[in-house]
Design a protein around this motif. Structure first.
Motif, PDB file in Angstrom:
ATOM      1  N   ILE A 185      10.528  18.717  -0.036  1.00  0.00           N
ATOM      2  CA  ILE A 185       9.876  17.410  -0.095  1.00  0.00           C
ATOM      3  C   ILE A 185       9.676  16.992  -1.537  1.00  0.00           C
ATOM      4  CG2 ILE A 185       7.807  16.068   0.481  1.00  0.00           C
ATOM      5  CD1 ILE A 185       7.370  17.941   2.861  1.00  0.00           C
ATOM      6  N   GLY A 186       9.238  17.933  -2.373  1.00  0.00           N
ATOM      7  CA  GLY A 186       8.921  17.576  -3.750  1.00  0.00           C
ATOM      8  C   GLY A 186       7.952  16.413  -3.771  1.00  0.00           C
ATOM      9  N   GLY A 187       8.208  15.462  -4.644  1.00  0.00           N
ATOM     10  CA  GLY A 187       7.326  14.305  -4.754  1.00  0.00           C
ATOM     11  C   GLY A 187       7.743  13.123  -3.915  1.00  0.00           C
ATOM     12  N   ALA A 188       8.787  13.287  -3.092  1.00  0.00           N
ATOM     13  CA  ALA A 188       9.376  12.121  -2.417  1.00  0.00           C
ATOM     14  C   ALA A 188       8.406  11.403  -1.479  1.00  0.00           C
ATOM     15  CB  ALA A 188      10.630  12.542  -1.658  1.00  0.00           C
ATOM     16  N   MET A 189       7.608  12.164  -0.720  1.00  0.00           N
ATOM     17  CA  MET A 189       6.710  11.505   0.249  1.00  0.00           C
ATOM     18  C   MET A 189       5.610  10.707  -0.456  1.00  0.00           C
ATOM     19  SD  MET A 189       6.197  13.993   3.515  1.00  0.00           S
ATOM     20  CE  MET A 189       7.596  14.501   4.521  1.00  0.00           C
ATOM     21  N   ASP A 190       5.133  11.225  -1.582  1.00  0.00           N
ATOM     22  CA  ASP A 190       4.110  10.508  -2.340  1.00  0.00           C
ATOM     23  C   ASP A 190       4.693   9.253  -2.984  1.00  0.00           C
ATOM     24  OD1 ASP A 190       1.788  12.645  -2.382  1.00  0.00           O
ATOM     25  OD2 ASP A 190       3.622  13.726  -2.862  1.00  0.00           O
ATOM     26  N   LEU A 191       5.884   9.396  -3.567  1.00  0.00           N
ATOM     27  CA  LEU A 191       6.539   8.242  -4.181  1.00  0.00           C
ATOM     28  C   LEU A 191       6.848   7.180  -3.128  1.00  0.00           C
ATOM     29  CD1 LEU A 191       8.795  10.313  -6.538  1.00  0.00           C
ATOM     30  CD2 LEU A 191       7.279   8.475  -7.316  1.00  0.00           C
ATOM     31  N   ALA A 192       7.258   7.633  -1.953  1.00  0.00           N
ATOM     32  CA  ALA A 192       7.668   6.692  -0.906  1.00  0.00           C
ATOM     33  C   ALA A 192       6.502   5.825  -0.426  1.00  0.00           C
ATOM     34  CB  ALA A 192       8.274   7.451   0.272  1.00  0.00           C
ATOM     35  N   VAL A 193       5.310   6.395  -0.359  1.00  0.00           N
ATOM     36  CA  VAL A 193       4.168   5.599   0.117  1.00  0.00           C
ATOM     37  C   VAL A 193       3.414   4.920  -1.033  1.00  0.00           C
ATOM     38  CG1 VAL A 193       3.821   7.066   2.136  1.00  0.00           C
ATOM     39  CG2 VAL A 193       2.445   7.473   0.093  1.00  0.00           C
ATOM     40  N   GLY A 194       3.626   5.425  -2.267  1.00  0.00           N
ATOM     41  CA  GLY A 194       2.824   4.921  -3.365  1.00  0.00           C
ATOM     42  C   GLY A 194       3.497   3.864  -4.219  1.00  0.00           C
ATOM     43  N   ALA A 195       4.808   3.985  -4.425  1.00  0.00           N
ATOM     44  CA  ALA A 195       5.494   3.043  -5.310  1.00  0.00           C
ATOM     45  C   ALA A 195       5.513   1.654  -4.686  1.00  0.00           C
ATOM     46  CB  ALA A 195       6.918   3.526  -5.582  1.00  0.00           C
ATOM     47  N   ARG A 196       5.471   0.627  -5.548  1.00  0.00           N
ATOM     48  CA  ARG A 196       5.474  -0.750  -5.037  1.00  0.00           C
ATOM     49  C   ARG A 196       6.806  -1.114  -4.394  1.00  0.00           C
ATOM     50  NH1 ARG A 196       1.295  -3.729  -6.525  1.00  0.00           N
ATOM     51  NH2 ARG A 196      -0.185  -2.758  -7.940  1.00  0.00           N
ATOM     52  N   ASN A 197       7.873  -0.511  -4.880  1.00  0.00           N
ATOM     53  CA  ASN A 197       9.207  -0.716  -4.304  1.00  0.00           C
ATOM     54  C   ASN A 197       9.882   0.636  -4.159  1.00  0.00           C
ATOM     55  OD1 ASN A 197       9.723  -3.851  -4.514  1.00  0.00           O
ATOM     56  ND2 ASN A 197       8.833  -3.241  -6.491  1.00  0.00           N
ATOM     57  N   VAL A 198      10.623   0.816  -3.082  1.00  0.00           N
ATOM     58  CA  VAL A 198      11.404   2.035  -2.891  1.00  0.00           C
ATOM     59  C   VAL A 198      12.869   1.631  -2.713  1.00  0.00           C
ATOM     60  CG1 VAL A 198      11.799   4.084  -1.480  1.00  0.00           C
ATOM     61  CG2 VAL A 198       9.454   3.234  -1.820  1.00  0.00           C
ATOM     62  N   PHE A 199      13.688   2.031  -3.682  1.00  0.00           N
ATOM     63  CA  PHE A 199      15.120   1.759  -3.628  1.00  0.00           C
ATOM     64  C   PHE A 199      15.847   3.091  -3.414  1.00  0.00           C
ATOM     65  CE2 PHE A 199      14.592  -1.912  -6.960  1.00  0.00           C
ATOM     66  CZ  PHE A 199      13.917  -2.681  -6.021  1.00  0.00           C
ATOM     67  N   VAL A 200      16.942   3.039  -2.670  1.00  0.00           N
ATOM     68  CA  VAL A 200      17.704   4.251  -2.377  1.00  0.00           C
ATOM     69  C   VAL A 200      19.126   4.113  -2.902  1.00  0.00           C
ATOM     70  CG1 VAL A 200      18.783   5.560  -0.474  1.00  0.00           C
ATOM     71  CG2 VAL A 200      16.342   5.000  -0.380  1.00  0.00           C
TER      72      VAL A 200
END
Lengths: 226, 238
Positions: free
Chosen positions: A130-145
């Motif tokens: 998981i690393g930091g992905a779940m936190d970044l996914a819910v916290g960042a204003r935009n999520v680009f893949v």
């Protein structure tokens, strides 16, 4: 499938980085997303943030000039920029969850038409990363893949619903793949830009969800830094 | 007051009992207490619960947690990775975990950091948005605040914390350099006994500006200076 070349990783990264606005705090995931920092816009200052406790770090260090205590989230040696700040791990994630990161660019195995994505666990495996992905996914204003359009076996990665365990529900708004740029809307995937030499039908055939093809579909913008 | 400075890594880890819970700082190298890990491996404690960002690295490199796992000293892992980021990378941990010979709890990295922070801050539990709607929230309380869902997470505490710092004074006040800091400050608070290995010699009290202390000495119990022939960060492939 057409004989045209798919988009390179750097082309995908450049296209994603073209979306970064002046003053944005940007977190780049391990692997392909780190290429976004190679795109430099002369009139926009980007503050790169790393979940191991850096804000405003610089490019990769050249061999022989590494500081062995200064790495990005991918463990690569980077150089400090004037005005860099260091945080401990709890504070680094506090700022992520609290919305101080304008965009998180992540790699993924799958993205769904409802904005769900999966990037931490493969089918049939007990362990995951998981690393930091779940936190970044819910916290960042935009999520680009950023990801390859299909798996090595040719299976689509853009799907109606994720088959793999998800990282977060309904957060992805933009996806760059080897075949184009896709916006995730309330109606599903909109094909905004397409790789040169490909037709919308060919892209649709490699996609596991219905694509909306707008009138103003453009060729993939090949940004490059000066 | 008893000196916090130990002459050797062996002396610093001598009393660590089987079954201890130990937090290990370090992220992709910097901050990893490699010399303390080497001493703990030689000391022989087993049945350990380890709390760390990863259960060691998946690549080759200087000693880290993987040495304790490979030697069968670890019973349980709490980490943000229980597999490498690339499926082609495998090592002993993967085999032991899949065979059920080692337990593991996979925690999102920000939740891991906040659980450790909470453990060292007297907090009973907290709600985080991270993991809502995913496997990591299964079986946990989810509660809505101001229209957003959050999952209840519990603090982590430990018998020992091991970390690497750059500079210290004899009071145990620590400074880190760059990303060496990572989990050090929060783990030092969450453990009953904190062991720090140091890049440089221990300075006299007053030599570190109190305004520049990263980890106050009340959280630090044992310090060992890494000797010139010790394990240094950046010793790749060593």
């Amino acid at each position: 499938m057409a004989s045209a070349e798919v988009l390179s990783r750097q082309a995908m990264a450049n296209r994603i980085a073209m979306e970064f606005e002046d003053g944005w705090v940007v977190n780049l995931g391990i692997g392909m997303p780190t290429l976004c920092s190679n795109f430099v816009h002369p009139e926009r200052q980007i503050l790169y943030q790393s979940e191991n406790g850096l804000v405003n770090y610089g490019p990769l260090a050249v061999e022989g000039e590494e500081d062995f205590n200064l790495v990005n989230a991918g463990g690569q040696y980077v150089i400090p920029l004037p005005g860099m700040a260091v945080l401990d791990h709890a504070d680094a994630f506090a700022l992520i969850r609290a919305g101080y990161v304008d965009v998180s660019v992540l790699g993924a195995y799958e993205v769904a038409a409802n904005g769900d994505f999966a990037n931490w666990k493969l089918g049939g495996r007990k362990g995951g990363g998981i690393g930091g992905a779940m936190d970044l996914a819910v916290g960042a204003r935009n999520v680009f893949v950023m990801m390859e359009h299909t798996t090595r076996d040719g299976a689509p990665r853009l799907l109606e619903r994720c088959a793999l365990p998800i990282t977060a529900p309904g957060v992805v708004t933009l996806v760059a793949t080897t075949l184009g740029l896709f916006e995730v809307t309330s109606e599903g995937f909109v094909l905004r830009e397409i790789a040169p030499g490909y037709s919308p039908d060919e892209v649709q055939a490699a996609t596991g969800a219905k694509l909306i093809v707008p009138q103003d579909l453009r060729e993939f913008q090949q940004g490059h830094s000066p | 007051m008893k000196s916090k400075v130990y002459e050797s890594f062996d002396a610093a880890v001598a009393d660590i009992a089987d079954g201890s819970t130990i937090m290990f700082s370090g992220f992709a190298g910097p901050g990893t207490p490699r010399n303390l890990i080497a001493a703990l491996l030689a000391q022989g404690a087993s049945g350990l619960t380890v709390i760390s960002n990863t259960p060691g690295s998946w690549g080759d490199g200087p000693i880290d947690l993987k040495a304790l796992i490979d030697a069968g000293r670890v019973r349980r892992v709490v980490a943000a990775f229980t597999a490498a980021t690339h499926p082609s990378m495998r090592r002993a941990f993967d085999e032991l975990y899949e065979a059920g010979e080692i337990e593991a709890e996979l925690v999102p990295q920000g939740t891991l950091a906040e659980r450790i922070r909470a453990g060292g801050a007297g907090i009973g539990a907290f709600y985080t948005p991270t993991g809502v709607g995913t496997e990591t929230a299964e079986g946990k309380e989810v509660r809505s605040f101001e229209g957003r869902d959050y999952v209840l997470e519990l603090p982590l505490r430990a018998d020992y914390a091991m970390l690497r710092a750059h500079r210290a004074d004899e009071m145990g006040n620590l400074q880190y350099v760059h990303t060496q800091r990572n989990f050090g400050p929060i783990m030092a608070r969450a453990a009953r006994t904190t062991l720090a290995e140091l890049d440089g010699p221990v300075a006299a009290a007053g030599e570190i500006d109190p305004n520049q202390v990263h980890t106050p000495g009340i959280f630090v119990d044992r310090m060992v200076v890494v000797p010139a022939d010790g394990i240094q960060e950046g010793a790749r492939g060593g």
